[in-house]
Design a protein around this motif. Structure first.
Motif, mmCIF file in Angstrom:
data_model
loop_
_atom_site.group_PDB
_atom_site.id
_atom_site.type_symbol
_atom_site.label_atom_id
_atom_site.label_comp_id
_atom_site.label_asym_id
_atom_site.label_seq_id
_atom_site.Cartn_x
_atom_site.Cartn_y
_atom_site.Cartn_z
ATOM 1 N N GLY A 286 -32.429 27.483 -46.298
ATOM 2 C CA GLY A 286 -32.176 28.836 -45.805
ATOM 3 C C GLY A 286 -32.815 29.898 -46.677
ATOM 4 O O GLY A 286 -33.403 30.856 -46.184
ATOM 5 N N ILE A 287 -32.732 29.695 -47.972
ATOM 6 C CA ILE A 287 -33.348 30.645 -48.902
ATOM 7 C C ILE A 287 -34.862 30.599 -48.768
ATOM 8 O O ILE A 287 -35.530 31.648 -48.728
ATOM 9 C CB ILE A 287 -32.922 30.350 -50.354
ATOM 10 C CG1 ILE A 287 -31.430 30.678 -50.529
ATOM 11 C CG2 ILE A 287 -33.764 31.113 -51.357
ATOM 12 C CD1 ILE A 287 -30.849 30.234 -51.860
ATOM 13 N N ALA A 288 -35.416 29.414 -48.668
ATOM 14 C CA ALA A 288 -36.873 29.269 -48.509
ATOM 15 C C ALA A 288 -37.345 29.928 -47.206
ATOM 16 O O ALA A 288 -38.383 30.579 -47.186
ATOM 17 C CB ALA A 288 -37.267 27.796 -48.533
ATOM 18 N N ALA A 289 -36.589 29.776 -46.130
ATOM 19 C CA ALA A 289 -36.964 30.387 -44.859
ATOM 20 C C ALA A 289 -36.858 31.900 -44.940
ATOM 21 O O ALA A 289 -37.684 32.609 -44.333
ATOM 22 C CB ALA A 289 -36.065 29.849 -43.750
ATOM 23 N N ALA A 290 -35.895 32.412 -45.677
ATOM 24 C CA ALA A 290 -35.719 33.866 -45.801
ATOM 25 C C ALA A 290 -36.853 34.469 -46.611
ATOM 26 O O ALA A 290 -37.280 35.608 -46.351
ATOM 27 C CB ALA A 290 -34.371 34.172 -46.439
ATOM 28 N N ILE A 291 -37.348 33.758 -47.589
ATOM 29 C CA ILE A 291 -38.434 34.266 -48.444
ATOM 30 C C ILE A 291 -39.737 34.310 -47.660
ATOM 31 O O ILE A 291 -40.537 35.239 -47.815
ATOM 32 C CB ILE A 291 -38.565 33.401 -49.710
ATOM 33 C CG1 ILE A 291 -37.330 33.585 -50.595
ATOM 34 C CG2 ILE A 291 -39.837 33.740 -50.466
ATOM 35 C CD1 ILE A 291 -37.287 32.686 -51.784
ATOM 36 N N LEU A 292 -39.977 33.324 -46.810
ATOM 37 C CA LEU A 292 -41.222 33.266 -46.047
ATOM 38 C C LEU A 292 -41.144 34.305 -44.964
ATOM 39 O O LEU A 292 -41.889 34.949 -44.486
ATOM 40 C CB LEU A 292 -41.440 31.880 -45.457
ATOM 41 C CG LEU A 292 -41.617 30.763 -46.494
ATOM 42 C CD1 LEU A 292 -41.734 29.412 -45.774
ATOM 43 C CD2 LEU A 292 -42.870 30.989 -47.318
ATOM 44 N N VAL B 88 -22.049 17.530 -50.772
ATOM 45 C CA VAL B 88 -22.536 18.586 -51.659
ATOM 46 C C VAL B 88 -24.064 18.642 -51.623
ATOM 47 O O VAL B 88 -24.658 19.728 -51.539
ATOM 48 C CB VAL B 88 -22.025 18.371 -53.106
ATOM 49 C CG1 VAL B 88 -22.747 19.257 -54.094
ATOM 50 C CG2 VAL B 88 -20.529 18.607 -53.165
ATOM 51 N N ILE B 89 -24.705 17.492 -51.650
ATOM 52 C CA ILE B 89 -26.169 17.453 -51.615
ATOM 53 C C ILE B 89 -26.678 18.029 -50.304
ATOM 54 O O ILE B 89 -27.648 18.822 -50.293
ATOM 55 C CB ILE B 89 -26.676 16.009 -51.827
ATOM 56 C CG1 ILE B 89 -26.396 15.580 -53.270
ATOM 57 C CG2 ILE B 89 -28.154 15.878 -51.483
ATOM 58 C CD1 ILE B 89 -26.614 14.114 -53.538
ATOM 59 N N ILE B 90 -26.046 17.706 -49.197
ATOM 60 C CA ILE B 90 -26.468 18.220 -47.894
ATOM 61 C C ILE B 90 -26.298 19.734 -47.838
ATOM 62 O O ILE B 90 -27.183 20.457 -47.367
ATOM 63 C CB ILE B 90 -25.692 17.528 -46.758
ATOM 64 C CG1 ILE B 90 -26.139 16.062 -46.654
ATOM 65 C CG2 ILE B 90 -25.879 18.248 -45.433
ATOM 66 C CD1 ILE B 90 -25.279 15.213 -45.755
ATOM 67 N N VAL B 91 -25.176 20.230 -48.340
ATOM 68 C CA VAL B 91 -24.940 21.678 -48.342
ATOM 69 C C VAL B 91 -25.963 22.382 -49.216
ATOM 70 O O VAL B 91 -26.529 23.415 -48.828
ATOM 71 C CB VAL B 91 -23.499 21.991 -48.797
ATOM 72 C CG1 VAL B 91 -23.325 23.462 -49.082
ATOM 73 C CG2 VAL B 91 -22.503 21.518 -47.752
ATOM 74 N N LEU B 92 -26.230 21.847 -50.387
ATOM 75 C CA LEU B 92 -27.222 22.473 -51.266
ATOM 76 C C LEU B 92 -28.614 22.458 -50.645
ATOM 77 O O LEU B 92 -29.370 23.431 -50.771
ATOM 78 C CB LEU B 92 -27.241 21.768 -52.632
ATOM 79 C CG LEU B 92 -25.994 21.996 -53.494
ATOM 80 C CD1 LEU B 92 -26.084 21.161 -54.777
ATOM 81 C CD2 LEU B 92 -25.818 23.463 -53.815
ATOM 82 N N ALA C 67 -29.257 22.522 -47.437
ATOM 83 C CA ALA C 67 -29.238 23.512 -46.367
ATOM 84 C C ALA C 67 -29.370 24.927 -46.934
ATOM 85 O O ALA C 67 -30.093 25.760 -46.386
ATOM 86 C CB ALA C 67 -27.957 23.371 -45.551
ATOM 87 N N ILE C 68 -28.674 25.196 -48.021
ATOM 88 C CA ILE C 68 -28.782 26.515 -48.657
ATOM 89 C C ILE C 68 -30.196 26.752 -49.159
ATOM 90 O O ILE C 68 -30.770 27.821 -48.965
ATOM 91 C CB ILE C 68 -27.754 26.649 -49.809
ATOM 92 C CG1 ILE C 68 -26.330 26.694 -49.232
ATOM 93 C CG2 ILE C 68 -28.041 27.881 -50.661
ATOM 94 C CD1 ILE C 68 -25.241 26.610 -50.285
ATOM 95 N N GLY C 69 -30.772 25.736 -49.787
ATOM 96 C CA GLY C 69 -32.153 25.860 -50.274
ATOM 97 C C GLY C 69 -33.134 26.102 -49.136
ATOM 98 O O GLY C 69 -34.050 26.924 -49.257
#
Length: 66
Positions: A60-66, A50-54, A56-58
């Motif tokens: 991904g979101i950070a990369a999308a914002i930049l 769960v920690i690894i998935v979260l 990875a999602i974080g």
């Protein structure tokens, strides 16, 4: 693959010596296969997943914002 009688005898001797030399370690090793130990190991692995998935999602979101 089944163990030969000689291999079983040798493993038995190793077990006896371990119990004599380090009873605490022998007790801990004996508990590794118990349902409680397996359940605890499963919970730890699930939490790690769960920690690894979260993470990875974080990322991904950070990369999308930049």
């Amino acid at each position: 693959m089944a163990l030969s009688m000689e291999e079983q005898r040798i493993l038995g001797q190793i077990e006896v010596r371990l119990k004599e030399d380090d009873p605490r370690l022998a007790q801990r090793l004996a508990r590794l296969g118990t349902p409680r130990a397996r359940r605890a190991r499963t919970i730890v692995l699930a939490a790690a997943a769960v920690i690894i998935v979260l993470a990875a999602i974080g990322a991904g979101i950070a990369a999308a914002i930049l």
